[in-house]
Design a protein around this motif. Structure first.
Motif, mmCIF file in Angstrom:
data_model
loop_
_atom_site.group_PDB
_atom_site.id
_atom_site.type_symbol
_atom_site.label_atom_id
_atom_site.label_comp_id
_atom_site.label_asym_id
_atom_site.label_seq_id
_atom_site.Cartn_x
_atom_site.Cartn_y
_atom_site.Cartn_z
ATOM 1 N N UNK A 123 0.859 -1.172 0.000
ATOM 2 C CA UNK A 123 0.000 0.000 0.000
ATOM 3 C C UNK A 123 0.898 1.226 0.000
ATOM 4 N N UNK A 124 0.961 1.919 -1.124
ATOM 5 C CA UNK A 124 1.865 3.055 -1.256
ATOM 6 C C UNK A 124 1.414 4.259 -0.443
ATOM 7 N N UNK A 125 0.195 4.198 0.107
ATOM 8 C CA UNK A 125 -0.192 5.255 1.041
ATOM 9 C C UNK A 125 0.554 5.105 2.364
ATOM 10 N N UNK A 155 5.441 6.319 5.197
ATOM 11 C CA UNK A 155 5.048 7.670 4.802
ATOM 12 C C UNK A 155 4.952 8.604 6.002
ATOM 13 N N UNK A 156 5.154 9.885 5.719
ATOM 14 C CA UNK A 156 4.980 10.935 6.704
ATOM 15 C C UNK A 156 4.303 12.122 6.038
ATOM 16 N N UNK A 157 3.652 12.952 6.823
ATOM 17 C CA UNK A 157 3.188 14.236 6.317
ATOM 18 C C UNK A 157 4.415 15.063 5.930
ATOM 19 N N UNK A 158 4.259 15.986 4.999
ATOM 20 C CA UNK A 158 5.399 16.711 4.461
ATOM 21 C C UNK A 158 6.191 17.433 5.559
ATOM 22 N N UNK A 159 7.465 17.059 5.646
ATOM 23 C CA UNK A 159 8.405 17.640 6.606
ATOM 24 C C UNK A 159 7.890 17.539 8.047
ATOM 25 N N UNK A 160 6.936 16.627 8.284
ATOM 26 C CA UNK A 160 6.353 16.384 9.612
ATOM 27 C C UNK A 160 5.563 17.575 10.135
ATOM 28 N N UNK A 161 5.109 18.448 9.237
ATOM 29 C CA UNK A 161 4.445 19.683 9.661
ATOM 30 C C UNK A 161 2.926 19.532 9.553
ATOM 31 N N UNK A 217 -0.776 15.261 0.634
ATOM 32 C CA UNK A 217 -1.379 15.686 -0.632
ATOM 33 C C UNK A 217 -0.835 14.910 -1.825
ATOM 34 N N UNK A 218 0.342 14.300 -1.694
ATOM 35 C CA UNK A 218 0.971 13.597 -2.805
ATOM 36 C C UNK A 218 0.685 12.103 -2.798
ATOM 37 N N UNK A 219 0.581 11.514 -1.614
ATOM 38 C CA UNK A 219 0.508 10.058 -1.514
ATOM 39 C C UNK A 219 -0.804 9.548 -0.936
ATOM 40 N N UNK A 220 -1.670 10.454 -0.499
ATOM 41 C CA UNK A 220 -2.918 10.020 0.110
ATOM 42 C C UNK A 220 -2.760 9.749 1.594
ATOM 43 N N UNK A 238 2.120 9.056 10.416
ATOM 44 C CA UNK A 238 0.935 8.336 9.961
ATOM 45 C C UNK A 238 1.256 6.966 9.385
ATOM 46 N N UNK A 239 2.284 6.907 8.523
ATOM 47 C CA UNK A 239 2.623 5.629 7.918
ATOM 48 C C UNK A 239 3.116 4.615 8.927
#
Length: 379
Positions: free
Chosen positions: A6-8, A80-86, A93-96, A113-114
């Motif tokens: 799962x790439x999310x 996965x992580x939210x962008x720059x952990x912010x 927005x890029x990976x779901x 999150x990931x």
């Protein structure tokens, strides 16, 4: 072997990705590593494709990754992580959004999150993450996991891409208290403080939704008075200092590249770029005053409060996320400002949705705080 990736949840995954380098208390465990930590031979992606594209492979493991491998754990993959952990949402927005197994159709919580989703879905047993403003505690609460934000500075951050060094801490997520403690045996120094009485503030708990407050009501704790009036100023100061530091860290690269960010994270960095040094100085002074106030209120006490202000919001109601973030950070900012450890204990609403009870202990009491949290599970 994971038959379908799962790439999310995962940026890179293996079978495993990195094998253990030793044997010890984590033999047989597998780790989902948040995409902020160095894994030798792999790039740090930080949740942003443009950053990943220009990143070079890391020469060596982050300190904590190396220690986990030496203790017998393997690295299953880079999560996965939210962008720059912010962010606290987990809605990249890029990976779901990584799936939330315990609350389908709802956000997973971020920015770890990931890592949280990998543990909650049973793919990994340990989720390695970070917590600056709640990024371990919130996904733990939303996904029914155990999680710890460690005392600021207690666990080495070598090989970690920072967000705001004044508040960044390392943490991890598991499905049970026992493994949370075993990871602590590997990563944590000996305690330098002991937790005292378990206390709670009805005023603080009232900042959360009633269904969350009701879930915490099953835990016995001594009530204390807590002043709510200065808390908006405390949170504003923490967020201003966090933003200032985030721009000092990432601004040189992001200048001219803000369009590579998702809308929510971009808005935070745009605000960060507008802050001058005088704002940062005033924020630093207010944070110091807030820290003194928190220490005076708690002493060696362990504060019981909600890990997040609500259950996980639905994925189809993303407009509400800013309000949820602010409400939650009123609670999570206390540990961040004081540099204290915090353990999130999974609870549930009558409808079965996950929520978290957070124990905030004295700085340096991490191991004992995990043990105290485990007694709540037993009772």
């Amino acid at each position: 072997m994971i038959p379908v990736v799962d790439r999310r949840t995962w940026r890179v995954v293996g079978n495993p990705l990195v094998r253990p380098t030793g044997h010890g208390g984590l033999d047989g465990e597998c780790v989902a590593v948040k995409d902020l930590f160095a894994v030798a031979g792999h790039r740090i992606g930080a949740g942003n494709p443009a950053w990943l594209e220009q990143a070079a492979p890391e020469a060596q493991h982050a300190t904590v990754v190396a220690r986990l491998l030496e203790a017998g754990a393997s690295v299953l993959g880079i999560a996965r992580t939210d962008e720059f952990a912010y962010s606290l949402a987990g809605t990249n927005a890029h990976h779901g959004s990584p799936p939330n197994l315990r609350a389908p159709g709802r956000i997973p919580g971020g920015s770890s999150s990931g890592s949280a989703s990998a543990v909650a879905t049973g793919q990994a047993t340990i989720g390695l993450g970070t917590d600056t403003g709640g990024s371990i505690r919130v996904p733990a609460a939303y996904q029914g996991l155990w999680g710890i934000r460690t005392t600021h500075g207690a666990v080495p951050t070598g090989g970690l891409l920072p967000l705001a060094p004044a508040f960044d801490t390392i943490g991890w997520l598991t499905r049970g208290a026992s493994l949370l403690a075993r990871v602590g045996d590997v990563l944590l120094p000996p305690d330098s403080a002991s937790p005292g009485e378990l206390v709670t503030s009805p005023a603080l708990t009232s900042l959360a939704d009633p269904v969350v407050a009701e879930a915490l009501g099953s835990i016995a704790a001594t009530g204390i008075e807590w002043p709510l009036a200065p808390m908006p100023d405390w949170l504003a100061a923490m967020q201003a200092l966090q933003a200032w530091q985030a721009w000092q860290v990432h601004g040189p690269w992001l200048t001219g590249r803000l369009d590579t960010l998702g809308p929510d994270v971009r808005a935070r960095f745009e605000r960060a770029a507008s802050l001058g040094p005088e704002v940062a100085e005033a924020a630093c002074e207010e944070v110091a005053r807030a820290r003194e106030s928190i220490e005076a209120l708690l002493g060696d006490g362990v504060l019981l409060l909600p890990s997040a202000s609500s259950v996980a919001p639905p994925l189809d109601d993303l407009r509400a996320l800013d309000a949820v973030r602010q409400a939650t950070m009123q609670l999570t900012c206390l540990a961040g400002i004081a540099g204290r450890p915090a353990v999130s204990v999974p609870l549930a609403t009558p409808d079965g949705l996950p929520v978290g009870a957070c124990l905030v202990g004295p700085a340096g009491s991490d191991r004992a705080l995990i043990d105290l949290a485990a007694t709540l599970e037993q009772s």
